[in-house]
Design a protein around this motif. Sequence first.
Motif, PDB file in Angstrom:
ATOM      1  N   UNK A  67     -12.276  26.024  12.601  1.00  0.00           N
ATOM      2  CA  UNK A  67     -11.657  24.766  13.008  1.00  0.00           C
ATOM      3  C   UNK A  67     -11.893  23.659  11.987  1.00  0.00           C
ATOM      4  N   UNK A  68     -13.026  23.710  11.304  1.00  0.00           N
ATOM      5  CA  UNK A  68     -13.284  22.728  10.246  1.00  0.00           C
ATOM      6  C   UNK A  68     -12.261  22.876   9.119  1.00  0.00           C
ATOM      7  N   UNK A  69     -11.999  24.121   8.723  1.00  0.00           N
ATOM      8  CA  UNK A  69     -11.025  24.370   7.656  1.00  0.00           C
ATOM      9  C   UNK A  69      -9.618  24.009   8.121  1.00  0.00           C
ATOM     10  N   UNK A  70      -9.295  24.360   9.369  1.00  0.00           N
ATOM     11  CA  UNK A  70      -7.966  24.052   9.895  1.00  0.00           C
ATOM     12  C   UNK A  70      -7.740  22.552  10.012  1.00  0.00           C
ATOM     13  N   UNK A  71      -8.795  21.807  10.333  1.00  0.00           N
ATOM     14  CA  UNK A  71      -8.666  20.358  10.388  1.00  0.00           C
ATOM     15  C   UNK A  71      -8.323  19.804   9.018  1.00  0.00           C
ATOM     16  N   UNK A  72      -8.934  20.346   7.982  1.00  0.00           N
ATOM     17  CA  UNK A  72      -8.607  19.919   6.618  1.00  0.00           C
ATOM     18  C   UNK A  72      -7.161  20.262   6.279  1.00  0.00           C
ATOM     19  N   UNK A  73      -6.681  21.415   6.757  1.00  0.00           N
ATOM     20  CA  UNK A  73      -5.284  21.798   6.526  1.00  0.00           C
ATOM     21  C   UNK A  73      -4.350  20.848   7.265  1.00  0.00           C
TER      22      UNK A  73
ATOM     23  N   UNK B  38      -6.507  26.890  16.349  1.00  0.00           N
ATOM     24  CA  UNK B  38      -6.347  28.322  16.102  1.00  0.00           C
ATOM     25  C   UNK B  38      -5.081  28.862  16.760  1.00  0.00           C
ATOM     26  N   UNK B  39      -4.715  28.323  17.924  1.00  0.00           N
ATOM     27  CA  UNK B  39      -3.440  28.675  18.531  1.00  0.00           C
ATOM     28  C   UNK B  39      -2.302  28.189  17.634  1.00  0.00           C
ATOM     29  N   UNK B  40      -2.435  26.979  17.101  1.00  0.00           N
ATOM     30  CA  UNK B  40      -1.421  26.443  16.201  1.00  0.00           C
ATOM     31  C   UNK B  40      -1.271  27.323  14.958  1.00  0.00           C
ATOM     32  N   UNK B  41      -2.390  27.740  14.385  1.00  0.00           N
ATOM     33  CA  UNK B  41      -2.345  28.592  13.198  1.00  0.00           C
ATOM     34  C   UNK B  41      -1.698  29.937  13.511  1.00  0.00           C
ATOM     35  N   UNK B  42      -1.993  30.474  14.698  1.00  0.00           N
ATOM     36  CA  UNK B  42      -1.362  31.725  15.112  1.00  0.00           C
ATOM     37  C   UNK B  42       0.142  31.557  15.211  1.00  0.00           C
ATOM     38  N   UNK B  43       0.583  30.426  15.774  1.00  0.00           N
ATOM     39  CA  UNK B  43       2.007  30.156  15.858  1.00  0.00           C
ATOM     40  C   UNK B  43       2.639  29.974  14.495  1.00  0.00           C
ATOM     41  N   UNK B  44       1.916  29.357  13.571  1.00  0.00           N
ATOM     42  CA  UNK B  44       2.445  29.168  12.211  1.00  0.00           C
ATOM     43  C   UNK B  44       2.669  30.517  11.539  1.00  0.00           C
ATOM     44  N   UNK B  45       1.730  31.433  11.710  1.00  0.00           N
ATOM     45  CA  UNK B  45       1.876  32.752  11.095  1.00  0.00           C
ATOM     46  C   UNK B  45       2.981  33.543  11.787  1.00  0.00           C
ATOM     47  N   UNK B  46       3.106  33.400  13.107  1.00  0.00           N
ATOM     48  CA  UNK B  46       4.220  34.066  13.802  1.00  0.00           C
ATOM     49  C   UNK B  46       5.548  33.553  13.261  1.00  0.00           C
ATOM     50  N   UNK B  47       5.660  32.239  13.065  1.00  0.00           N
ATOM     51  CA  UNK B  47       6.878  31.674  12.511  1.00  0.00           C
ATOM     52  C   UNK B  47       7.140  32.122  11.090  1.00  0.00           C
ATOM     53  N   UNK B  48       6.075  32.323  10.334  1.00  0.00           N
ATOM     54  CA  UNK B  48       6.223  32.817   8.965  1.00  0.00           C
ATOM     55  C   UNK B  48       6.699  34.265   8.955  1.00  0.00           C
ATOM     56  N   UNK B  49       6.111  35.101   9.807  1.00  0.00           N
ATOM     57  CA  UNK B  49       6.550  36.499   9.878  1.00  0.00           C
ATOM     58  C   UNK B  49       7.992  36.591  10.357  1.00  0.00           C
ATOM     59  N   UNK B  50       8.405  35.664  11.220  1.00  0.00           N
ATOM     60  CA  UNK B  50       9.804  35.644  11.641  1.00  0.00           C
ATOM     61  C   UNK B  50      10.711  35.467  10.437  1.00  0.00           C
ATOM     62  N   UNK B  51      10.292  34.663   9.469  1.00  0.00           N
ATOM     63  CA  UNK B  51      11.095  34.433   8.271  1.00  0.00           C
ATOM     64  C   UNK B  51      11.075  35.629   7.326  1.00  0.00           C
TER      65      UNK B  51
END
Length: 233
Positions: free
Chosen positions: A43-49, A169-182
């Motif tokens: 979560x620390x790394x994701x906050x920086x992202x 982490x849910x947001x990151x999971x959704x981002x990767x799902x959206x990326x795989x969709x592409x």
Amino acid sequence: MYNQIAFLEQWGNNGMEFVKKGVSTHFVLTALILHKNHIQEAKRILKAIQNKHFQSGVIDSDLVANDHIKRKLILEDLLEVPFQIFALVVDKRQLVGEGLRYKGSFYKFIHGVADRELFKIFSNLEMVAGSFGTDTFMEGFIKYVSQNHISNLFNESTFGFVSDKEDMLIQASGFIAGTLARCYDETVMTDQRQDFVDILRLKLLTIKFWPDVFDSYLVKANTGLATFKRTLS
């Protein structure tokens, strides 16, 4: 006590009339899996992202849309987060049967596929998933898993919902799902898809396809519980 936790999110819809605008050709489920001891670091790394790419807002694939350069930069930053990725990619065009055109039947079918593939690898796992209402895919999936596993396999595991707007982490999971969709869905597929997969490759625990004739398309990921245990130990 089981120390692995999975954060699940989805991309796609249950529509089956593929000539209609907004109907996805594929349905993607992702699970970001990590040791509980690594959650705060993640979560620390994701906050920086968030601060770097989203002005402290939600990590959202739709906000990046077709800005492929930005998406690659975000994916590269996500490599620093201590999780691995389980993904299920379902080609809805291969689903046969009039009943699958109904939302309930469609989701029940996908629940079964996701359940089978995820639990081939993980016999015990704590899971959380984004919640968007009372009739979503994720809520049904949690109920499906509970009915099929908790009584005999998951005595020490828990299942529940968190808001995707509150959990990075849910947001990151959704981002990767959206990326795989592409990478796979014809409504949003991009010629940058191989680059996306190549970046994610080191994080992919396994990617499952239904039907599995697509298994060699773009990526061949590591599979097996031994790989997961070795990486997270």
